[in-house]
Structures are given as C-alpha cells and as structure tokens.
Design an enzyme around this catalytic site. Structure first.
Site, PDB file in Angstrom:
ATOM      1  N   ARG A  21      38.927  44.429  49.749  1.00 45.81           N
ATOM      2  CA  ARG A  21      38.897  44.410  48.278  1.00 45.81           C
ATOM      3  C   ARG A  21      37.660  45.148  47.750  1.00 45.81           C
ATOM      4  O   ARG A  21      37.765  46.200  47.119  1.00 45.81           O
ATOM      5  CB  ARG A  21      38.922  42.953  47.779  1.00 45.81           C
ATOM      6  CG  ARG A  21      39.266  42.815  46.300  1.00 45.81           C
ATOM      7  CD  ARG A  21      38.088  42.968  45.365  1.00 45.81           C
ATOM      8  NE  ARG A  21      37.003  42.042  45.642  1.00 45.81           N
ATOM      9  CZ  ARG A  21      35.808  42.121  45.068  1.00 45.81           C
ATOM     10  NH1 ARG A  21      35.542  43.086  44.203  1.00 45.81           N
ATOM     11  NH2 ARG A  21      34.861  41.267  45.375  1.00 45.81           N
ATOM     12  N   ASP A  22      36.487  44.641  48.057  1.00 43.50           N
ATOM     13  CA  ASP A  22      35.267  45.244  47.498  1.00 43.50           C
ATOM     14  C   ASP A  22      35.069  46.663  48.027  1.00 43.50           C
ATOM     15  O   ASP A  22      34.565  47.541  47.328  1.00 43.50           O
ATOM     16  CB  ASP A  22      34.055  44.372  47.865  1.00 43.50           C
ATOM     17  CG  ASP A  22      32.910  44.509  46.874  1.00 43.50           C
ATOM     18  OD1 ASP A  22      32.870  45.494  46.137  1.00 43.50           O
ATOM     19  OD2 ASP A  22      32.044  43.612  46.846  1.00 43.50           O
ATOM     20  N   HIS A 214      26.642  36.961  48.228  1.00 43.39           N
ATOM     21  CA  HIS A 214      27.323  38.257  48.305  1.00 43.39           C
ATOM     22  C   HIS A 214      26.282  39.315  47.919  1.00 43.39           C
ATOM     23  O   HIS A 214      25.898  39.404  46.757  1.00 43.39           O
ATOM     24  CB  HIS A 214      28.494  38.207  47.316  1.00 43.39           C
ATOM     25  CG  HIS A 214      29.290  39.461  47.167  1.00 43.39           C
ATOM     26  ND1 HIS A 214      30.608  39.544  47.565  1.00 43.39           N
ATOM     27  CD2 HIS A 214      28.997  40.668  46.615  1.00 43.39           C
ATOM     28  CE1 HIS A 214      31.082  40.751  47.266  1.00 43.39           C
ATOM     29  NE2 HIS A 214      30.125  41.450  46.692  1.00 43.39           N
ATOM     30  N   HIS A 216      24.719  43.295  47.952  1.00 42.20           N
ATOM     31  CA  HIS A 216      24.893  44.741  48.124  1.00 42.20           C
ATOM     32  C   HIS A 216      23.562  45.321  48.591  1.00 42.20           C
ATOM     33  O   HIS A 216      22.504  44.732  48.388  1.00 42.20           O
ATOM     34  CB  HIS A 216      25.373  45.379  46.817  1.00 42.20           C
ATOM     35  CG  HIS A 216      26.842  45.139  46.583  1.00 42.20           C
ATOM     36  ND1 HIS A 216      27.794  46.089  46.813  1.00 42.20           N
ATOM     37  CD2 HIS A 216      27.503  44.032  46.180  1.00 42.20           C
ATOM     38  CE1 HIS A 216      28.988  45.580  46.538  1.00 42.20           C
ATOM     39  NE2 HIS A 216      28.852  44.335  46.146  1.00 42.20           N
ATOM     40  N   CYS A 247      31.326  47.991  42.908  1.00 40.31           N
ATOM     41  CA  CYS A 247      32.182  47.706  41.760  1.00 40.31           C
ATOM     42  C   CYS A 247      32.285  48.947  40.878  1.00 40.31           C
ATOM     43  O   CYS A 247      31.270  49.499  40.471  1.00 40.31           O
ATOM     44  CB  CYS A 247      31.613  46.543  40.964  1.00 40.31           C
ATOM     45  SG  CYS A 247      32.527  46.233  39.445  1.00 40.31           S
ATOM     46  N   ASN A 256      28.146  47.143  50.401  1.00 40.15           N
ATOM     47  CA  ASN A 256      27.833  45.742  50.703  1.00 40.15           C
ATOM     48  C   ASN A 256      26.958  45.621  51.942  1.00 40.15           C
ATOM     49  O   ASN A 256      26.895  46.547  52.767  1.00 40.15           O
ATOM     50  CB  ASN A 256      29.135  44.988  51.027  1.00 40.15           C
ATOM     51  CG  ASN A 256      29.833  44.470  49.802  1.00 40.15           C
ATOM     52  OD1 ASN A 256      29.449  43.453  49.261  1.00 40.15           O
ATOM     53  ND2 ASN A 256      30.841  45.191  49.349  1.00 40.15           N
TER      54      ASN A 256
HETATM   55  N1  COA Z   1      47.406  41.940  36.762  1.00 37.01           N
HETATM   56  C1  COA Z   1      48.201  42.926  36.311  1.00 37.01           C
HETATM   57  N2  COA Z   1      48.323  43.263  35.024  1.00 37.01           N
HETATM   58  C2  COA Z   1      47.587  42.566  34.148  1.00 37.01           C
HETATM   59  C3  COA Z   1      46.731  41.535  34.543  1.00 37.01           C
HETATM   60  C4  COA Z   1      46.653  41.219  35.918  1.00 37.01           C
HETATM   61  N3  COA Z   1      45.858  40.255  36.367  1.00 37.01           N
HETATM   62  N4  COA Z   1      46.144  41.024  33.439  1.00 37.01           N
HETATM   63  C5  COA Z   1      46.608  41.711  32.403  1.00 37.01           C
HETATM   64  N5  COA Z   1      47.485  42.644  32.810  1.00 37.01           N
HETATM   65  C6  COA Z   1      48.228  43.603  32.006  1.00 37.01           C
HETATM   66  C7  COA Z   1      48.924  42.965  30.830  1.00 37.01           C
HETATM   67  O1  COA Z   1      50.167  42.442  31.213  1.00 37.01           O
HETATM   68  C8  COA Z   1      49.034  44.111  29.861  1.00 37.01           C
HETATM   69  O2  COA Z   1      50.077  44.967  30.310  1.00 37.01           O
HETATM   70  P1  COA Z   1      50.898  45.894  29.293  1.00 37.01           P
HETATM   71  O3  COA Z   1      49.907  46.863  28.713  1.00 37.01           O
HETATM   72  O4  COA Z   1      51.900  46.541  30.183  1.00 37.01           O
HETATM   73  O5  COA Z   1      51.455  44.946  28.285  1.00 37.01           O
HETATM   74  C9  COA Z   1      47.740  44.868  30.091  1.00 37.01           C
HETATM   75  O6  COA Z   1      47.302  44.524  31.424  1.00 37.01           O
HETATM   76  C10 COA Z   1      46.667  44.489  29.089  1.00 37.01           C
HETATM   77  O7  COA Z   1      46.503  43.090  29.102  1.00 37.01           O
HETATM   78  P2  COA Z   1      45.218  42.373  28.492  1.00 37.01           P
HETATM   79  O8  COA Z   1      45.340  40.919  28.728  1.00 37.01           O
HETATM   80  O9  COA Z   1      45.026  42.861  27.074  1.00 37.01           O
HETATM   81  O10 COA Z   1      44.107  42.921  29.432  1.00 37.01           O
HETATM   82  P3  COA Z   1      42.883  43.888  29.146  1.00 37.01           P
HETATM   83  O11 COA Z   1      43.356  45.258  28.863  1.00 37.01           O
HETATM   84  O12 COA Z   1      41.970  43.236  28.184  1.00 37.01           O
HETATM   85  O13 COA Z   1      42.203  43.898  30.598  1.00 37.01           O
HETATM   86  C11 COA Z   1      41.829  42.711  32.645  1.00 37.01           C
HETATM   87  C12 COA Z   1      41.702  42.713  31.150  1.00 37.01           C
HETATM   88  C13 COA Z   1      41.064  41.526  33.156  1.00 37.01           C
HETATM   89  C14 COA Z   1      43.298  42.602  33.036  1.00 37.01           C
HETATM   90  C15 COA Z   1      41.270  44.057  33.226  1.00 37.01           C
HETATM   91  O14 COA Z   1      40.053  44.338  32.617  1.00 37.01           O
HETATM   92  C16 COA Z   1      41.107  44.012  34.712  1.00 37.01           C
HETATM   93  O15 COA Z   1      42.070  43.997  35.464  1.00 37.01           O
HETATM   94  N6  COA Z   1      39.858  44.005  35.211  1.00 37.01           N
HETATM   95  C17 COA Z   1      39.603  43.915  36.635  1.00 37.01           C
HETATM   96  C18 COA Z   1      38.300  44.523  36.928  1.00 37.01           C
HETATM   97  C19 COA Z   1      38.019  44.527  38.406  1.00 37.01           C
HETATM   98  O16 COA Z   1      38.877  44.476  39.272  1.00 37.01           O
HETATM   99  N7  COA Z   1      36.720  44.643  38.715  1.00 37.01           N
HETATM  100  C20 COA Z   1      36.285  44.755  40.065  1.00 37.01           C
HETATM  101  C21 COA Z   1      36.209  43.457  40.753  1.00 37.01           C
HETATM  102  S1  COA Z   1      34.892  42.464  40.208  1.00 37.01           S
HETATM  103 ZN    ZN Z   2      30.582  43.209  45.614  1.00 38.20          ZN
END
Ligand code: COA
Ligand code: ZN
Length: 321
Positions: A21-22, A214, A216, A247, A256
């Site tokens: 993942r990371d 955790h 880095h 990230c 990491n």
């Molecule tokens: N998995 C898949 N799709 C997701 C989701 C999830 N967990 N959460 C939201 N979505 C989808 C929604 O269904 C929506 O889809 P659509 O546009 O087709 O309708 C879209 O994403 C927007 O949803 P919303 O709730 O408004 O989300 P957002 O745009 O505010 O984004 C997160 C919020 C959390 C989903 C997004 O920022 C994210 O995935 N971040 C992860 C960051 C990450 O992985 N960082 C590294 C690890 S720490």
């Molecule tokens: Zn990390």
C-alpha cells in the site's frame, strides 16, 4: 502482550509490512495485479504475518489502488491466516473492504487541519468523526482495526505538530475502539528525542501493546527512531520491504523504514521478528525488477555482499568437499 491469542514475549516484535500500500500508492506507472500479488505471497513465505495489502480510496485520488477489490479476495484466499489489512478513508471504503473480504482495516486520520484537507478532503474535526464511524462499523462487522494518526511529528503544510492534537486524535481513536493506533511520521521528520516525547506522552494513557509506529526515512533517522520506540516498550512496527513508500499528498515524504533494516537491527540486538532476511532480500530483488529502479534500505549493500560471500562459501565447500 497478545497477538492473535498468542502470548508475545518482551523480545518479540511484530512487523506490519506496508509496502503493497504505502510503497505502491505513489508509483507513477501502473503496477499490474499479478505484480502486486506476487510480493505479498513472497512476504508471507518470508514470515510476515501482517501486511497492509492495499487501500479502498477514491480511484481518482489514487489510481494505483483502483484494483483493491480484486487484490484483497485473492490475497485472503491464498493466505487465510494472514492479517491482511486495507486502508479505508471513510465508510464507503470500509464497505468496499468488507465486501472484498478484508479481515482488517486501517483508518487514516492526520493530526493537523491542512493534512486532512489535502489527503481526504475534509478538516480535522470531520476526519475524526469519519474515522470514528468507520472504526465503530468495522468493529460491529467483526473486523480487526488499526487507526493511523498521520503527521504525528511534523506536517508538510503546518510545521511541527501540536502534541496535544496528537494526544487528542489518539484518545478519540482509542475510544472508538481502534485495536492498534499507529503513530505515523508521514514525512520522516521525527528524531529519537521527538519519538521519546510523543510516544512517552501516549504511553501515559495507553498500553504499549496498543501502539504501533510508522517511520519514513527522509532524514535518515527511521532506524534510530525505531530503536527509540523499542526502548520505550513499543513492539509493533510498520516497515516496507526495500524501503519503498511515500504519501502522494504529503510533499517531501521519502521511503519507509525498510523491513530488512528493521529485521537486521532487531535480530542482531536480541529481538525476534520471525522474518527471514534471505527471503526479504529476494523480495527486494524482485521489486527492483518489477519497478525498474534500485531499492533497499540502509543495509542493502552489506546484506547483498554477505549473501554473495555465503554462496561463494557454499560453492567452495562443494568443490573441496
Ligand atoms: N472508494 C472509492 N470511491 C470513493 C470512496 C472510496 N473510499 N469515497 C468516495 N468515493 C467516491 C464517491 O463515490 C464519489 O464518486 P462519484 O464522483 O462517482 O460520485 C467521489 O469519490 C467523490 O466522493 P466524496 O465523498 O465527495 O469524496 P471526495 O472527493 O471529497 O474525496 C476521499 C474524499 C477520502 C474519497 C479521497 O480524498 C480519497 O480517496 N483520499 C485518499 C487519499 C489517500 O489514499 N492517501 C494516501 C494514504 S494516507
Ligand atoms: Zn507512510
């Protein structure tokens, strides 16, 4: 201490390898499913019992993790005993992880306002609530739970992190039932002194068995930080084979703490990890081939020389024997 009901002795440490993942979330080129699954199989064979396999996040935010729903069932079917964890940012992620059969999830909360905004598009107060909801629902579903408290030492946007904010986040995650709370140095800005301060503070409220770390290696202090945590009684460590990681939403985050470095340090200091260094080295070789770039932690050159030396010795024995 207990881990899956097994009593852990004080010199036993538990490593969660987070490389799938990371390590992969930041790769610019698409990594095919098989190339994700194979190192996981190899990590299990190397003795790793906990792996953060993927994340159920928005595929728009992190395209590399879009295949989480295919990867998890495959890993769970192949390794039913493995604590295969998946990072989830919200309830939707939890639903997807549960549907895929993940036995464990990790929520991701950052200790600062801006990092939550950049990472999951919501502020700190909302991020706490969303993480709590996901933890409670995961517990209800019978899943194991971890909670990351990210940027616990320094935030790339706000500078040094307020310790009270970390303490507050950790307390809320603990109250919401997180079985393990992982204190994450997301950008690799901690020092052993800072680890002493932050982890020492948290240990006043929580037992060591409930805290993971955790680190880095951006500033070359990940091993020193791990040692500081070890001395405080922490026995749960995230690490990433080959040191891959970072990230995409935290500028400046480098790789990491490398699993093979942590195992070498721990084992040569009398701790037990249950992991095989030769098997880990082979995974680094495999990942280098797959990602087409040099990988490995601080000790990789020495470890490879040792391996070459040992295979020379074996060949010489065969000739003379
Ligand atoms: N998995 C898949 N799709 C997701 C989701 C999830 N967990 N959460 C939201 N979505 C989808 C929604 O269904 C929506 O889809 P659509 O546009 O087709 O309708 C879209 O994403 C927007 O949803 P919303 O709730 O408004 O989300 P957002 O745009 O505010 O984004 C997160 C919020 C959390 C989903 C997004 O920022 C994210 O995935 N971040 C992860 C960051 C990450 O992985 N960082 C590294 C690890 S720490
Ligand atoms: Zn990390």
């Amino acid at each position: 201490m207990s881990q899956n009901g097994i009593v852990m002795s004080q010199n036993e440490i538990v490593i969660t390898d987070v490389s799938p993942r990371d390590g992969l979330q930041n790769q610019p080129v698409h990594v095919p499913l098989q190339t994700k699954a194979e190192p996981i199989d190899r990590l299990v064979r190397a003795g790793v019992r906990q792996i953060e396999v993927t994340s159920f996040v928005s595929p728009k935010a992190v395209p590399q993790m879009a295949d989480a729903g295919e990867l998890v069932p495959r890993v769970v079917a192949a390794h039913p005993q493995l604590r295969a964890s998946a990072l989830v940012p919200n309830l939707k992620g939890l639903e997807r992880a549960h549907a895929a059969g993940a036995p464990e999830i990790a929520v991701v909360l950052s200790a600062t306002e801006t990092m939550n905004q950049k990472n999951i598009n919501m502020g700190l107060a909302r991020a706490i609530e969303v993480s709590e909801d996901a933890l409670r629902e995961a517990t209800r579903l019978g899943l194991r739970t971890r909670a990351y408290v990210a940027v616990a030492f320094e935030c790339p946007f706000e500078g040094p992190t307020d310790r009270e904010a970390v303490r507050h986040c950790v307390a809320r995650m603990a109250e919401a039932g997180a079985q393990e709370i992982v204190i994450a140095d997301t950008i690799g800005a901690a020092s052993p002194g800072a680890v002493d301060g932050v982890i020492g503070m948290l240990l006043r409220d929580l037992p060591a068995d409930r805290i993971g770390v955790h680190f880095h290696d951006t500033r070359g202090m990940a091993l020193a930080n791990a040692w500081a945590a070890l001395q405080l009684g922490i026995r749960r460590f995230d690490a990433s084979v080959g040191g891959i990681g970072g990230c995409p939403f935290a500028p400046g985050a480098a790789g990491n703490l490398a699993t093979e470095d942590l195992v070498l340090m721990a084992e040569s200091s009398g701790y037990r990890t249950g992991l095989s260094l030769p098997a880990l080295l082979e995974i680094v070789d495999f990942a280098e081939g797959a990602l087409n770039r040099p990988l490995g932690g601080r000790s990789i050159t020495w470890q490879r020389k040792q391996r070459a030396q040992q295979s020379d010795d074996v060949s010489a024995d065969r000739v003379t024997g």
